[in-house]
Design a protein around this motif. Structure first.
Motif, PDB file in Angstrom:
ATOM      1  N   MET A  92       0.863  -1.264  -0.044  1.00  0.00           N
ATOM      2  CA  MET A  92       0.339  -0.017   0.034  1.00  0.00           C
ATOM      3  C   MET A  92       1.083   1.184   0.027  1.00  0.00           C
ATOM      4  O   MET A  92       1.980   1.372   0.745  1.00  0.00           O
ATOM      5  CB  MET A  92      -0.953  -0.118   1.105  1.00  0.00           C
ATOM      6  CG  MET A  92      -1.811   1.132   1.486  1.00  0.00           C
ATOM      7  SD  MET A  92      -3.111   0.935   2.878  1.00  0.00           S
ATOM      8  CE  MET A  92      -4.263   2.135   2.347  1.00  0.00           C
ATOM      9  N   GLU A  93       0.273   2.316  -0.747  1.00  0.00           N
ATOM     10  CA  GLU A  93       1.179   3.262  -1.071  1.00  0.00           C
ATOM     11  C   GLU A  93       1.227   4.220   0.034  1.00  0.00           C
ATOM     12  O   GLU A  93       0.143   4.526   0.756  1.00  0.00           O
ATOM     13  CB  GLU A  93       0.900   4.185  -2.401  1.00  0.00           C
ATOM     14  CG  GLU A  93       1.514   5.418  -2.424  1.00  0.00           C
ATOM     15  CD  GLU A  93       1.040   5.967  -3.923  1.00  0.00           C
ATOM     16  OE1 GLU A  93       1.342   7.377  -4.029  1.00  0.00           O
ATOM     17  OE2 GLU A  93       0.720   5.396  -4.632  1.00  0.00           O
ATOM     18  N   HIS A  94       2.179   4.891   0.782  1.00  0.00           N
ATOM     19  CA  HIS A  94       1.913   5.977   1.738  1.00  0.00           C
ATOM     20  C   HIS A  94       1.373   7.213   1.154  1.00  0.00           C
ATOM     21  O   HIS A  94       1.760   7.820   0.372  1.00  0.00           O
ATOM     22  CB  HIS A  94       3.277   6.074   2.662  1.00  0.00           C
ATOM     23  CG  HIS A  94       3.399   7.083   3.654  1.00  0.00           C
ATOM     24  ND1 HIS A  94       2.635   7.108   4.708  1.00  0.00           N
ATOM     25  CD2 HIS A  94       3.736   8.534   3.738  1.00  0.00           C
ATOM     26  CE1 HIS A  94       2.694   7.801   5.432  1.00  0.00           C
ATOM     27  NE2 HIS A  94       3.352   8.971   4.744  1.00  0.00           N
ATOM     28  N   ILE A  95       0.360   7.666   1.979  1.00  0.00           N
ATOM     29  CA  ILE A  95      -0.330   8.993   1.526  1.00  0.00           C
ATOM     30  C   ILE A  95       0.007   9.798   2.928  1.00  0.00           C
ATOM     31  O   ILE A  95      -0.279   9.681   3.746  1.00  0.00           O
ATOM     32  CB  ILE A  95      -1.592   8.916   1.436  1.00  0.00           C
ATOM     33  CG1 ILE A  95      -1.917   7.896   0.340  1.00  0.00           C
ATOM     34  CG2 ILE A  95      -2.299  10.149   1.035  1.00  0.00           C
ATOM     35  CD1 ILE A  95      -3.629   7.350   0.124  1.00  0.00           C
ATOM     36  N   GLU A  96       0.242  11.189   2.456  1.00  0.00           N
ATOM     37  CA  GLU A  96       0.657  12.108   3.745  1.00  0.00           C
ATOM     38  C   GLU A  96      -0.787  12.466   4.080  1.00  0.00           C
ATOM     39  O   GLU A  96      -1.876  12.850   3.511  1.00  0.00           O
ATOM     40  CB  GLU A  96       1.503  13.280   2.718  1.00  0.00           C
ATOM     41  CG  GLU A  96       1.701  14.524   4.020  1.00  0.00           C
ATOM     42  CD  GLU A  96       2.596  15.623   3.109  1.00  0.00           C
ATOM     43  OE1 GLU A  96       2.668  16.464   3.922  1.00  0.00           O
ATOM     44  OE2 GLU A  96       2.389  15.476   2.047  1.00  0.00           O
TER      45      GLU A  96
END
Length: 112
Positions: free
Chosen positions: A1-5
């Motif tokens: 899963m991509e890290h989202i700010e």
């Protein structure tokens, strides 16, 4: 899963309402309300002015100085983050309220 700010940032510009200043552990804090207006037109062309009151908490610090200049009727710009708090009222009902934890408060003058 991509890290989202994750971002919790709010910017308000309006007029100060009530102000209460205190000192807590040697630091000054101002709790004040401010009103903002949002003007728009309905599909029918009617002008609407949506006013909203905001609760602001401003601790004296690097970007918050001169808390004594924050007084009723003064125009200000506030930068900060939104915080939600819950409490139980005297009648036992659960209440929720929102406040802006200010990181910068700027008193607006004719020169701004």
């Amino acid at each position: 899963m991509e890290h989202i700010e994750h971002i919790n940032r709010i910017e308000l510009q309006g007029i100060v309402g009530t102000v209460r200043t205190n000192e807590h552990n040697g630091s000054k804090v101002a709790n004040f309300t401010m009103i903002t207006d949002f003007l728009y037109k309905t599909r029918e062309g009617n002008a609407v002015n949506e006013s909203m009151w905001h609760n602001i908490v401003a601790w004296s610090g690097r970007d918050i100085r001169n808390l004594e200049k924050i007084e009723k009727g003064v125009p200000v710009r506030v930068l900060g983050r939104l915080r939600t708090s819950r409490y139980t009222s005297a009648d036992g009902t659960e209440k929720q309220f929102y406040e802006v934890m200010a990181s910068k408060v700027e008193v607006l003058t004719g020169e701004n």
